[in-house]
Design a protein around this motif. Sequence first.
Motif, mmCIF file in Angstrom:
data_model
loop_
_atom_site.group_PDB
_atom_site.id
_atom_site.type_symbol
_atom_site.label_atom_id
_atom_site.label_comp_id
_atom_site.label_asym_id
_atom_site.label_seq_id
_atom_site.Cartn_x
_atom_site.Cartn_y
_atom_site.Cartn_z
ATOM 1 N N ALA A 105 0.873 -1.174 0.000
ATOM 2 C CA ALA A 105 0.000 0.000 0.000
ATOM 3 C C ALA A 105 0.913 1.227 0.000
ATOM 4 O O ALA A 105 1.869 1.290 0.773
ATOM 5 N N VAL A 106 0.636 2.195 -0.888
ATOM 6 C CA VAL A 106 1.555 3.327 -1.057
ATOM 7 C C VAL A 106 0.766 4.622 -1.167
ATOM 8 O O VAL A 106 -0.226 4.704 -1.898
ATOM 9 N N VAL A 107 1.220 5.651 -0.445
ATOM 10 C CA VAL A 107 0.694 7.008 -0.588
ATOM 11 C C VAL A 107 1.877 7.959 -0.610
ATOM 12 O O VAL A 107 3.011 7.582 -0.321
ATOM 13 N N THR A 108 1.611 9.218 -0.941
ATOM 14 C CA THR A 108 2.661 10.227 -0.898
ATOM 15 C C THR A 108 2.112 11.494 -0.269
ATOM 16 O O THR A 108 0.916 11.577 0.063
ATOM 17 N N ILE A 109 2.974 12.472 -0.106
ATOM 18 C CA ILE A 109 2.615 13.741 0.527
ATOM 19 C C ILE A 109 2.968 14.873 -0.423
ATOM 20 O O ILE A 109 4.099 14.941 -0.919
ATOM 21 N N VAL A 158 -8.230 5.334 -9.419
ATOM 22 C CA VAL A 158 -8.625 6.722 -9.169
ATOM 23 C C VAL A 158 -8.034 7.124 -7.812
ATOM 24 O O VAL A 158 -8.578 6.768 -6.775
ATOM 25 N N PRO A 159 -6.914 7.834 -7.793
ATOM 26 C CA PRO A 159 -6.292 8.199 -6.514
ATOM 27 C C PRO A 159 -7.150 9.186 -5.728
ATOM 28 O O PRO A 159 -7.930 9.960 -6.292
ATOM 29 N N SER A 160 -6.985 9.159 -4.414
ATOM 30 C CA SER A 160 -7.654 10.105 -3.529
ATOM 31 C C SER A 160 -6.656 11.182 -3.102
ATOM 32 O O SER A 160 -5.446 10.962 -3.097
ATOM 33 N N CYS A 161 -7.193 12.346 -2.748
ATOM 34 C CA CYS A 161 -6.340 13.423 -2.241
ATOM 35 C C CYS A 161 -7.037 14.088 -1.061
ATOM 36 O O CYS A 161 -8.213 14.466 -1.176
ATOM 37 N N VAL A 162 -6.342 14.202 0.059
ATOM 38 C CA VAL A 162 -6.844 14.916 1.236
ATOM 39 C C VAL A 162 -6.095 16.239 1.326
ATOM 40 O O VAL A 162 -4.872 16.260 1.523
ATOM 41 N N ARG A 212 -2.770 10.824 -1.975
ATOM 42 C CA ARG A 212 -1.842 11.714 -1.290
ATOM 43 C C ARG A 212 -2.557 12.613 -0.304
ATOM 44 O O ARG A 212 -3.753 12.894 -0.438
ATOM 45 N N SER A 213 -1.820 13.073 0.702
ATOM 46 C CA SER A 213 -2.268 14.182 1.531
ATOM 47 C C SER A 213 -1.456 15.400 1.118
ATOM 48 O O SER A 213 -0.327 15.272 0.638
ATOM 49 N N SER A 214 -2.033 16.568 1.308
ATOM 50 C CA SER A 214 -1.357 17.763 0.806
ATOM 51 C C SER A 214 -1.799 18.991 1.570
ATOM 52 O O SER A 214 -2.916 19.067 2.089
ATOM 53 N N PHE A 215 -0.922 19.978 1.613
ATOM 54 C CA PHE A 215 -1.347 21.307 2.024
ATOM 55 C C PHE A 215 -2.382 21.805 1.026
ATOM 56 O O PHE A 215 -2.305 21.507 -0.162
ATOM 57 N N HIS A 216 -3.341 22.594 1.505
ATOM 58 C CA HIS A 216 -4.346 23.151 0.597
ATOM 59 C C HIS A 216 -3.814 24.483 0.070
ATOM 60 O O HIS A 216 -4.211 25.563 0.505
ATOM 61 N N HIS A 217 -2.893 24.387 -0.902
ATOM 62 C CA HIS A 217 -2.195 25.571 -1.381
ATOM 63 C C HIS A 217 -3.135 26.640 -1.907
ATOM 64 O O HIS A 217 -2.964 27.836 -1.623
ATOM 65 N N PHE A 218 -4.127 26.229 -2.675
ATOM 66 C CA PHE A 218 -5.060 27.197 -3.259
ATOM 67 C C PHE A 218 -5.806 27.940 -2.154
ATOM 68 O O PHE A 218 -5.875 29.179 -2.139
ATOM 69 N N GLN A 219 -6.365 27.198 -1.205
ATOM 70 C CA GLN A 219 -7.110 27.823 -0.118
ATOM 71 C C GLN A 219 -6.200 28.676 0.755
ATOM 72 O O GLN A 219 -6.610 29.742 1.237
ATOM 73 N N ASN A 220 -4.967 28.246 0.954
ATOM 74 C CA ASN A 220 -4.040 29.029 1.762
ATOM 75 C C ASN A 220 -3.715 30.361 1.107
ATOM 76 O O ASN A 220 -3.590 31.392 1.786
#
Length: 350
Positions: A160-164, A328-332, A175-183
Amino acid sequence: MTTSADRPVMMADLARHLRLARSTVSMALRDHPDIAPATRRRVQDAALQLGYRANPLVSALMANVHAAHPVKHDTALAVISEDSGPIEWYRRPLLDSIHAGIAAQADRHGFLVQHFQLADAGLSPARLAAILRARGIPGVILAPVACTKPSRFDAWDDFAVVTIGWSVLNPRLSRSSFHHFQNMLLAWDTLAARGYQRIGFVHTTEQSQRSALTYLGGFLARSYTRPPHDRVEPLSVDVATSLTAELFRAWKERERPDALIVTDAACFVPLVQQNARVPDELALVALEAGSAPAGTAGIDEQAPRVGAAAIDLLIGQLHRNQRGSPEVPSCVHVPGTWREGTTVRPGVPA
């Protein structure tokens, strides 16, 4: 197979219909690798055809059971860095906060965390995959890298693999990510609410790529809500060290900003402060306040929550027995919060 009209199809019904053990059906529905792929497909197709639906209350109960009784601290998850350098990836500014979130959330679920540096001499992707298998490590987090690039690690189907973040774009992973657009919108809107009219943006193309262009997209989205005479052309350089005092002063004189939003705060904030009176002449906001000099106003990116979200994604995949690159990857996306500082004039108390 028939059931009464008012009774849903149960797992036991499905097992009888397929002439399989109920445990086999349960594991097949969860894509367990111990069940042959052909059997998994057969069970899942039959479940769809017969209208079987998992009971969400039972699923929630089992999730609570797993949370109350996590696995013992003898199963590890791997964090793989592909950046070379004399120090571990998580000892760099901001990334240490991501690491803290990873470690804390893994511990809550009963997992250890082990780190691997793929750039180390002698550690090839094949050798690393063999080490992970030998240690019984079922899940991998690919750490952010300095420059956007494909991953060298290629043993996707076994883990199982994810990235940041968005620095690792190939393969396509959840992946999980900073919400750059909202920031960016939060930074702009806070400045606008405090009366700033000509808001500028200084960034690197390197950081824009790591944010999947969403920093720049957020800036342009807000910029085009302003009258043309109040729009400020952003200043872009390839890397942070490319911004010289002369280049910045020429841009400032041409564009006449009264507020400035910056990436790469460790480099840009001192340079701006040396070449403008902050905040009297120019307000200054760092999109990555965690790596900015003390006292800089900006966005707290909630880095520990981004690390924790990566663990949650990874453990979810393990519970569902998902391996490899998803169809279909997910993104948080984790939104940041405003952090006050001395580089922006104070807001009016509510």
